[in-house]
Design a protein around this motif. Structure first.
Motif, PDB file in Angstrom:
ATOM      1  N   SER A 195      -5.201  -1.307   5.623  1.00 26.41           N
ATOM      2  CA  SER A 195      -4.033  -1.627   4.263  1.00 26.41           C
ATOM      3  C   SER A 195      -3.914  -2.824   3.215  1.00 26.41           C
ATOM      4  CB  SER A 195      -2.905  -0.205   2.822  1.00 26.41           C
ATOM      5  OG  SER A 195      -3.148  -0.750   2.099  1.00 26.41           O
ATOM      6  N   PRO A 196      -4.140  -3.714   2.117  1.00 25.83           N
ATOM      7  CA  PRO A 196      -3.497  -4.631   2.118  1.00 25.83           C
ATOM      8  C   PRO A 196      -2.644  -4.767   1.413  1.00 25.83           C
ATOM      9  CG  PRO A 196      -5.732  -4.101   0.436  1.00 25.83           C
ATOM     10  CD  PRO A 196      -5.541  -3.028   1.619  1.00 25.83           C
ATOM     11  N   LEU A 197      -2.261  -3.763   1.273  1.00 21.61           N
ATOM     12  CA  LEU A 197      -0.575  -3.535  -0.387  1.00 21.61           C
ATOM     13  C   LEU A 197       0.650  -4.190   0.192  1.00 21.61           C
ATOM     14  CD1 LEU A 197      -0.454  -1.957  -2.791  1.00 21.61           C
ATOM     15  CD2 LEU A 197       0.632  -0.192  -1.202  1.00 21.61           C
ATOM     16  N   LEU A 198       1.466  -4.570  -0.483  1.00 26.03           N
ATOM     17  CA  LEU A 198       1.948  -6.200  -0.438  1.00 26.03           C
ATOM     18  C   LEU A 198       3.104  -5.338  -0.831  1.00 26.03           C
ATOM     19  CD1 LEU A 198       0.873  -9.337  -0.324  1.00 26.03           C
ATOM     20  CD2 LEU A 198       1.192  -8.424   1.828  1.00 26.03           C
ATOM     21  N   SER A 199       2.499  -4.914  -1.738  1.00 27.44           N
ATOM     22  CA  SER A 199       3.547  -3.885  -3.012  1.00 27.44           C
ATOM     23  C   SER A 199       3.523  -3.465  -4.173  1.00 27.44           C
ATOM     24  CB  SER A 199       4.506  -5.169  -3.486  1.00 27.44           C
ATOM     25  OG  SER A 199       5.528  -4.593  -4.703  1.00 27.44           O
ATOM     26  N   GLY A 200       3.842  -2.173  -4.673  1.00 26.10           N
ATOM     27  CA  GLY A 200       3.306  -1.639  -5.812  1.00 26.10           C
ATOM     28  C   GLY A 200       2.509   0.509  -4.682  1.00 26.10           C
ATOM     29  N   TYR A 201       1.671   0.402  -5.482  1.00 27.67           N
ATOM     30  CA  TYR A 201       1.045   2.177  -5.022  1.00 27.67           C
ATOM     31  C   TYR A 201      -0.800   1.886  -4.636  1.00 27.67           C
ATOM     32  CZ  TYR A 201       1.377   7.099  -5.244  1.00 27.67           C
ATOM     33  OH  TYR A 201       0.606   8.316  -5.132  1.00 27.67           O
ATOM     34  N   LEU A 202      -1.090   1.747  -3.810  1.00 28.07           N
ATOM     35  CA  LEU A 202      -2.039   2.203  -3.211  1.00 28.07           C
ATOM     36  C   LEU A 202      -2.598   3.734  -3.026  1.00 28.07           C
ATOM     37  CD1 LEU A 202      -5.612   1.067  -2.572  1.00 28.07           C
ATOM     38  CD2 LEU A 202      -3.891  -0.337  -1.281  1.00 28.07           C
ATOM     39  N   ILE A 203      -4.078   4.237  -3.282  1.00 27.09           N
ATOM     40  CA  ILE A 203      -4.196   5.133  -3.182  1.00 27.09           C
ATOM     41  C   ILE A 203      -5.439   4.885  -3.015  1.00 27.09           C
ATOM     42  CG2 ILE A 203      -5.561   7.455  -3.697  1.00 27.09           C
ATOM     43  CD1 ILE A 203      -3.121   8.257  -5.763  1.00 27.09           C
ATOM     44  N   GLY A 204      -6.682   5.348  -1.704  1.00 29.26           N
ATOM     45  CA  GLY A 204      -8.293   4.927  -1.390  1.00 29.26           C
ATOM     46  C   GLY A 204      -8.246   3.343  -0.882  1.00 29.26           C
ATOM     47  N   GLU A 205      -7.259   3.213   0.354  1.00 26.62           N
ATOM     48  CA  GLU A 205      -7.727   1.523   1.061  1.00 26.62           C
ATOM     49  C   GLU A 205      -9.028   1.676   1.915  1.00 26.62           C
ATOM     50  OE1 GLU A 205      -5.754   2.362   4.728  1.00 26.62           O
ATOM     51  OE2 GLU A 205      -4.284   1.933   3.662  1.00 26.62           O
ATOM     52  N   LYS A 206     -10.025   2.895   1.736  1.00 27.03           N
ATOM     53  CA  LYS A 206     -10.936   2.556   2.309  1.00 27.03           C
ATOM     54  C   LYS A 206     -11.902   1.868   1.098  1.00 27.03           C
ATOM     55  CE  LYS A 206     -12.467   7.016   0.788  1.00 27.03           C
ATOM     56  NZ  LYS A 206     -12.985   8.719   1.615  1.00 27.03           N
ATOM     57  N   TYR A 207     -11.587   1.795   0.332  1.00 28.55           N
ATOM     58  CA  TYR A 207     -12.710   1.106  -1.416  1.00 28.55           C
ATOM     59  C   TYR A 207     -12.505  -0.091  -1.273  1.00 28.55           C
ATOM     60  CZ  TYR A 207     -13.543   5.885  -2.526  1.00 28.55           C
ATOM     61  OH  TYR A 207     -14.039   7.498  -2.468  1.00 28.55           O
ATOM     62  N   LEU A 208     -11.440  -0.546  -0.900  1.00 28.22           N
ATOM     63  CA  LEU A 208     -11.316  -1.820  -0.676  1.00 28.22           C
ATOM     64  C   LEU A 208     -11.724  -2.539   0.528  1.00 28.22           C
ATOM     65  CD1 LEU A 208      -7.520  -1.527  -1.811  1.00 28.22           C
ATOM     66  CD2 LEU A 208      -9.470  -2.722  -2.916  1.00 28.22           C
ATOM     67  N   GLN A 209     -11.514  -2.077   1.620  1.00 28.36           N
ATOM     68  CA  GLN A 209     -12.135  -2.593   2.954  1.00 28.36           C
ATOM     69  C   GLN A 209     -13.427  -3.002   3.439  1.00 28.36           C
ATOM     70  OE1 GLN A 209     -11.273   0.616   5.383  1.00 28.36           O
ATOM     71  NE2 GLN A 209      -9.068   0.413   5.031  1.00 28.36           N
ATOM     72  N   GLY A 210     -12.998  -5.112   3.052  1.00 23.30           N
ATOM     73  CA  GLY A 210     -14.946  -6.060   3.662  1.00 23.30           C
ATOM     74  C   GLY A 210     -15.101  -6.044   2.403  1.00 23.30           C
ATOM     75  N   LYS A 211     -14.304  -5.224   0.990  1.00 28.12           N
ATOM     76  CA  LYS A 211     -15.004  -5.806  -0.048  1.00 28.12           C
ATOM     77  C   LYS A 211     -14.554  -7.434  -0.359  1.00 28.12           C
ATOM     78  CE  LYS A 211     -17.086  -2.162  -0.166  1.00 28.12           C
ATOM     79  NZ  LYS A 211     -17.519  -1.847   1.081  1.00 28.12           N
ATOM     80  N   ALA A 212     -15.027  -7.629  -1.556  1.00 36.24           N
ATOM     81  CA  ALA A 212     -14.902  -8.655  -2.114  1.00 36.24           C
ATOM     82  C   ALA A 212     -13.772  -9.038  -3.149  1.00 36.24           C
ATOM     83  CB  ALA A 212     -15.890  -9.454  -2.709  1.00 36.24           C
ATOM     84  N   ALA A 213     -13.077 -10.031  -3.593  1.00 36.72           N
ATOM     85  CA  ALA A 213     -11.828  -9.323  -4.816  1.00 36.72           C
ATOM     86  C   ALA A 213     -12.400 -10.492  -5.846  1.00 36.72           C
ATOM     87  CB  ALA A 213     -10.468  -9.556  -3.856  1.00 36.72           C
ATOM     88  N   ALA A 214     -13.190 -11.638  -5.005  1.00 41.27           N
ATOM     89  CA  ALA A 214     -13.451 -12.898  -5.960  1.00 41.27           C
ATOM     90  C   ALA A 214     -14.977 -13.867  -5.753  1.00 41.27           C
ATOM     91  CB  ALA A 214     -12.640 -13.630  -6.492  1.00 41.27           C
ATOM     92  N   LEU A 215     -15.317 -13.596  -7.232  1.00 39.64           N
ATOM     93  CA  LEU A 215     -17.309 -13.785  -6.627  1.00 39.64           C
ATOM     94  C   LEU A 215     -17.574 -14.837  -7.336  1.00 39.64           C
ATOM     95  CD1 LEU A 215     -18.702 -11.041  -6.040  1.00 39.64           C
ATOM     96  CD2 LEU A 215     -18.147 -11.798  -3.966  1.00 39.64           C
ATOM     97  N   ASP A 216     -18.197 -16.701  -6.094  1.00 42.80           N
ATOM     98  CA  ASP A 216     -18.768 -17.516  -7.176  1.00 42.80           C
ATOM     99  C   ASP A 216     -20.075 -17.084  -7.238  1.00 42.80           C
ATOM    100  OD1 ASP A 216     -20.004 -19.376  -8.452  1.00 42.80           O
ATOM    101  OD2 ASP A 216     -19.195 -20.845  -6.940  1.00 42.80           O
TER     102      ASP A 216
END
Length: 253
Positions: A195-216
């Protein structure tokens, strides 16, 4: 290197995130011009080199339903709920305007989309990018008002000065997956496992894994910078202001 002409898209119906984006740019001495819907009728390249689109600054497109932050219009000076719209505020982008928008980018312009504004650019420019969390139910994926860690590429001008592992603020933000035909750079991505969560609430961390958070995304001679987080949210995340500033100056290539 010349100073790029920076434009900030301002919808007539108002946008809280546009207001905060404007405030942050003003506090740090950036010169910019407002770009309203009717400005898309003229070649954008005559006015700006870089166009910043805030998270909830929806673009009214003729024949399209309004998204968050806007009201659908009937095109006759009246909102769908029956309330009158001042004629000068009722303009909706036509197919010709959208074609001009694409020409602006392909001709060397830069569009910077903050968080949910990415959906407009992906759809209208037919970018080979997919938001993998679009349409998921809250019980499947929920990530609002949280701080997460991303792996950044500080060698790219937009991410210059960021640490290899950076904390970013997300709030209903998109999660990107590149498709066939993608040309460009992954500016930031989520870790492959855990899980990349540092603070707050997250459901479904699998949808984040290996995906891009920003693109050019490169589109002919131009670029579309998709930031799947809120770099200037309410003037608070000082650690990511530089991403907004870098992106604004990216048009000085």
């Amino acid at each position: 290197m010349r100073q790029p002409r920076i434009g900030l898209y301002q919808p007539w119906n108002g946008s809280m995130d546009e207001g905060w984006t404007r405030w942050v740019l003003e506090q740090y001495g950036f010169a910019f011009v407002p770009v309203h819907p009717e400005d898309f009728q003229s070649p954008l390249g005559q006015k700006v080199d870089v166009l910043i689109m805030a998270d909830d600054a929806r673009v009214p497109v003729a024949g399209a339903a309004a998204g968050r932050g806007g009201r659908p219009s009937t095109g006759s000076g009246q909102a769908a709920d029956g309330r009158a719209i001042r004629p000068e505020y009722a303009y909706q982008l036509t197919a010709s305007d959208l074609q001009g928008f694409e020409q602006f980018v392909r001709g060397g312009g830069t569009v910077v989309c903050l968080s949910s504004a990415s959906a407009f650019a992906i759809q209208q420019l037919k970018l080979p990018v997919r938001n993998v969390v679009a349409g998921l139910r809250p019980e499947e994926f929920f990530l609002r008002g949280s701080i997460v860690e991303v792996i950044a590429d500080p060698t790219h001008p937009v991410m210059a000065g960021m640490p290899d592992k950076a904390a970013v603020f997300v709030d209903g933000s998109p999660v990107f997956e590149t498709q066939d035909g993608f040309k460009g750079t992954v500016l930031a991505r989520y870790q492959e496992s855990g899980s990349p969560l540092l603070s707050g609430y997250l459901i479904g961390e699998k949808y984040l894994q290996g995906k891009a958070a920003a693109l050019d995304v490169q589109l002919d001679a131009g670029h579309v910078v998709l930031l799947g987080f809120r770099p200037e949210w309410r003037g608070q995340p000082f650690g990511t202001f530089r991403v907004l500033f870098n992106a604004a100056l990216f048009g000085a290539r």
